[in-house]
Design an enzyme around this catalytic site. Structure first.
Site, PDB file in Angstrom:
ATOM      1  N   GLN A 269     -11.622  10.837  -1.788  1.00  0.00           N
ATOM      2  CA  GLN A 269     -12.270   9.538  -1.902  1.00  0.00           C
ATOM      3  C   GLN A 269     -13.713   9.623  -1.404  1.00  0.00           C
ATOM      4  OE1 GLN A 269      -9.564   7.311   0.513  1.00  0.00           O
ATOM      5  NE2 GLN A 269      -9.867   8.621   2.283  1.00  0.00           N
ATOM      6  N   HIS A 300      -8.256  -4.378  15.625  1.00  0.00           N
ATOM      7  CA  HIS A 300      -7.462  -3.325  16.266  1.00  0.00           C
ATOM      8  C   HIS A 300      -6.760  -3.827  17.527  1.00  0.00           C
ATOM      9  CE1 HIS A 300     -10.066  -0.791  13.655  1.00  0.00           C
ATOM     10  NE2 HIS A 300      -8.926  -0.148  13.513  1.00  0.00           N
ATOM     11  N   ASP A 376       0.800  12.993   3.314  1.00  0.00           N
ATOM     12  CA  ASP A 376       1.225  11.709   2.768  1.00  0.00           C
ATOM     13  C   ASP A 376       2.291  11.139   3.698  1.00  0.00           C
ATOM     14  OD1 ASP A 376       3.590  10.445   0.906  1.00  0.00           O
ATOM     15  OD2 ASP A 376       1.596   9.799   0.271  1.00  0.00           O
ATOM     16  N   ASP A 396      -1.367   1.246  10.068  1.00  0.00           N
ATOM     17  CA  ASP A 396      -2.773   0.845   9.928  1.00  0.00           C
ATOM     18  C   ASP A 396      -3.254   1.300   8.557  1.00  0.00           C
ATOM     19  OD1 ASP A 396      -5.368   0.070  10.320  1.00  0.00           O
ATOM     20  OD2 ASP A 396      -5.873   1.688  11.710  1.00  0.00           O
TER      21      ASP A 396
END
Length: 555
Positions: A269, A300, A376, A396
């Site tokens: 990405q 957070h 993953d 998250d």
């Protein structure tokens, strides 16, 4: 229909089939690269890869049928028609990524441009096979005429075999193009340069076939037209390739403003850090805001600290490669180990080495208690050892409406998560905006409950919350203006779900040993819980859970 007059070919008529099939192979590979490039870039710019792939492929297949019908009008001039079609396809397909990116960067809208390119490329791809079929029939006619002159009878053509050869070459070329796009073009050249190089290959292959093999079928005017068109196309593509880096920088400034600090293309990405010097950075991943430096602590603190109200010696963070969730976890002296499961090593590398981001995360990756697993998360949980247990699991992740993360909000994923939770362990999930997308939020809730969890919903307010779901340039500019003006425009909310295995919802509060927090208090948690409950549909049973085979999150 093809002309009855048969002119002499520069090679043996029986050998014509092989160069034509080679060009079919190359053109099919280029055509599939254009399709995949449109899908990939649209998914990156617009989001929701399933919708974008459906739009591109369905529109393109429809347009290919239209192109096949339109090609019937060019069969009497198949050679010059094919040359012009390939030149147009090379130009449009090669420049499609640049134009699509420019439309998003400077206009803030790329959907209509995406549909337009899908139509144009589909029409041109659809015209290829009928015109190539006419050229092979032209060679068959020359072969039959030669055989008749030599042996006194004509050698009949084999149209069924010709069609089979053409489609075989077309399908094999599509296979090669489909594999070359993710494994060669994207990692080596990137989306923009990869499309331009593909266009150049397309133009050379189509032009060479017509101008060499069928040049005697061209008039002097047609030959000059094709040569000029191909030279212009190659010149445009070459110029764009030389200027592509300048274009990327200009487009990045148009999207993110003039305060881009770092832009990194990882293997997976694009990661961009923005912000004024001396201030905390904003982190964008594939154009989507993941960390708003000015108020990331609100997100957070609300994500981490309610889950730490209980045993918290062993903590698992799914996602969170920026290290900010780990920063909050490490503030508890009783934490013995923190495992971060992050798919992209480039994000962790940036969080470790970039001075601004490392300062923001408190140099969390220097702490010996932190271990990173590059994997993953779904696959990692499936392979987790049977005896491994965590007191706290923190999810998250990007919003569930972003297709790449949808499987990590599925019932199956939460079932795997429950296997690694210790007795009394807590799971907290970032579930998107409660106010902007309540159905998505409550779908996450019903999915957790279907996996055997009892949940406690709550939310928190923040200026960057409304931008986390997608790369909307207009909204981002609006947010920047609001921040400069000191107003509350652009404020949204983050939604969370605190969950424990069983039937009794967990208590929503802060641990006795919680550190001093900047924004989160017991009263703020209670207010956030009430705000989340107000968004629940009081009349219905709630949305059905999302599974791997039936994802229920919209884009």
């Amino acid at each position: 229909m093809p002309p009855k007059r048969v002119t002499r070919l520069p090679v043996r008529p029986s050998a014509v089939r092989y160069p034509v099939l080679a060009v079919v192979f190359v053109c099919a590979a280029c055509g599939l690269v254009y399709e995949l490039e449109l899908v990939a870039l649209a998914s990156y710019l617009i989001g929701d890869s399933v919708t974008q792939a459906s739009v591109v492929l369905s529109v393109m297949v429809f347009a290919m049928g239209v192109g096949s019908l339109l090609a019937k009008r060019l069969r009497c001039r198949a050679a010059v028609g094919f040359g012009l079609v390939e030149g147009g396809l090379a130009l449009i397909g090669g420049c499609s990524a640049l134009v699509l990116h420019a439309a998003f960067a400077w206009l803030g809208e790329a959907r209509y441009v995406l549909v337009g390119f899908s139509l144009a490329i589909g029409v041109l791809i659809g015209a290829e096979i009928p015109l190539l079929m006419s050229l092979i029939q032209r060679a068959e006619s020359a072969r039959a005429t030669g055989a008749g002159e030599k042996e006194g009878h004509a050698d009949p053509a084999d149209p069924a075999g010709t069609v089979a050869d053409l489609f075989a070459a077309d399908y094999v070329g599509a296979l090669v193009g489909g594999l070359a796009f993710p494994f060669l073009l994207l990692p080596w050249l990137g989306q923009l340069t990869g499309a331009l190089v593909t266009g150049a290959v397309n133009a050379v292959a189509g032009g060479a076939l017509v101008l060499w093999l069928f040049r005697r079928d061209l008039t002097a005017r047609s030959r000059a037209l094709l040569i000029t068109a191909n030279v212009v196309v190659l010149a445009v593509l070459a110029t764009a390739t030389v200027l592509v880096d300048d274009f990327e920088r200009a487009a990045r400034r148009a999207v993110y403003g003039d305060s881009v600090r770092v832009a990194v293309h990882t293997d997976l990405q694009e990661v961009v850090l923005t912000g004024e010097p001396g201030g905390p950075p904003d982190l964008f991943v594939d154009g989507r805001l993941r960390v708003g430096g000015q108020d990331e602590y609100r997100y957070h603190e609300s994500l981490v600290h309610p889950a730490m109200n209980g045993p918290h010696a062993r903590v698992l963070i799914i996602g969170g490669g920026d290290g900010l969730a780990a920063r909050e976890v490490l503030r508890y002296p009783g934490v013995r180990s923190v495992t971060v499961v992050e798919l992209d090593p480039g994000v962790v590398r940036l969080a470790r080495n970039n001075p601004e981001l490392a300062t923001l995360n408190g140099h969390a990756y220097r702490d010996p208690r932190v271990r990173v697993a590059y994997a993953d998360a779904f696959r990692w949980l499936r392979g987790a050892p049977e005896g491994r247990r965590y007191d706290v699991v923190i999810s998250d992740l990007p919003d569930p409406g972003i297709s790449a993360s949808t499987k990590l909000y599925s019932e199956e994923f939460y079932g795997l998560t429950s296997r690694i939770l210790a007795d009394g362990g807590r799971l907290v999930v970032h579930a998107g905006s409660v106010s902007a997308r309540p159905r998505t939020f409550w779908t996450v809730d019903s999915t957790l409950r279907a996996a055997g969890f009892a949940t406690r919903p709550y939310s928190a307010r923040g200026r960057g919350a409304s931008l986390a779901a997608g790369p909307d340039r207009a909204e981002r500019v609006h947010r920047s203006g609001a921040a400069d003006a000191g107003t509350d425009r652009g404020t949204g909310d983050w939604g969370y779900l605190l969950a424990v295995a069983g039937t009794y919802p967990p208590d929503l509060g802060l641990a006795p040993d919680a550190p001093r927090l900047r924004s989160l208090t017991a009263d703020a948690l209670a207010t956030g819980a009430r705000a989340a409950e107000l968004s629940r549909d009081p009349e219905g049973p709630g949305p059905p859970p999302s599974t791997l085979v039936h994802p229920r999150y919209d884009g």
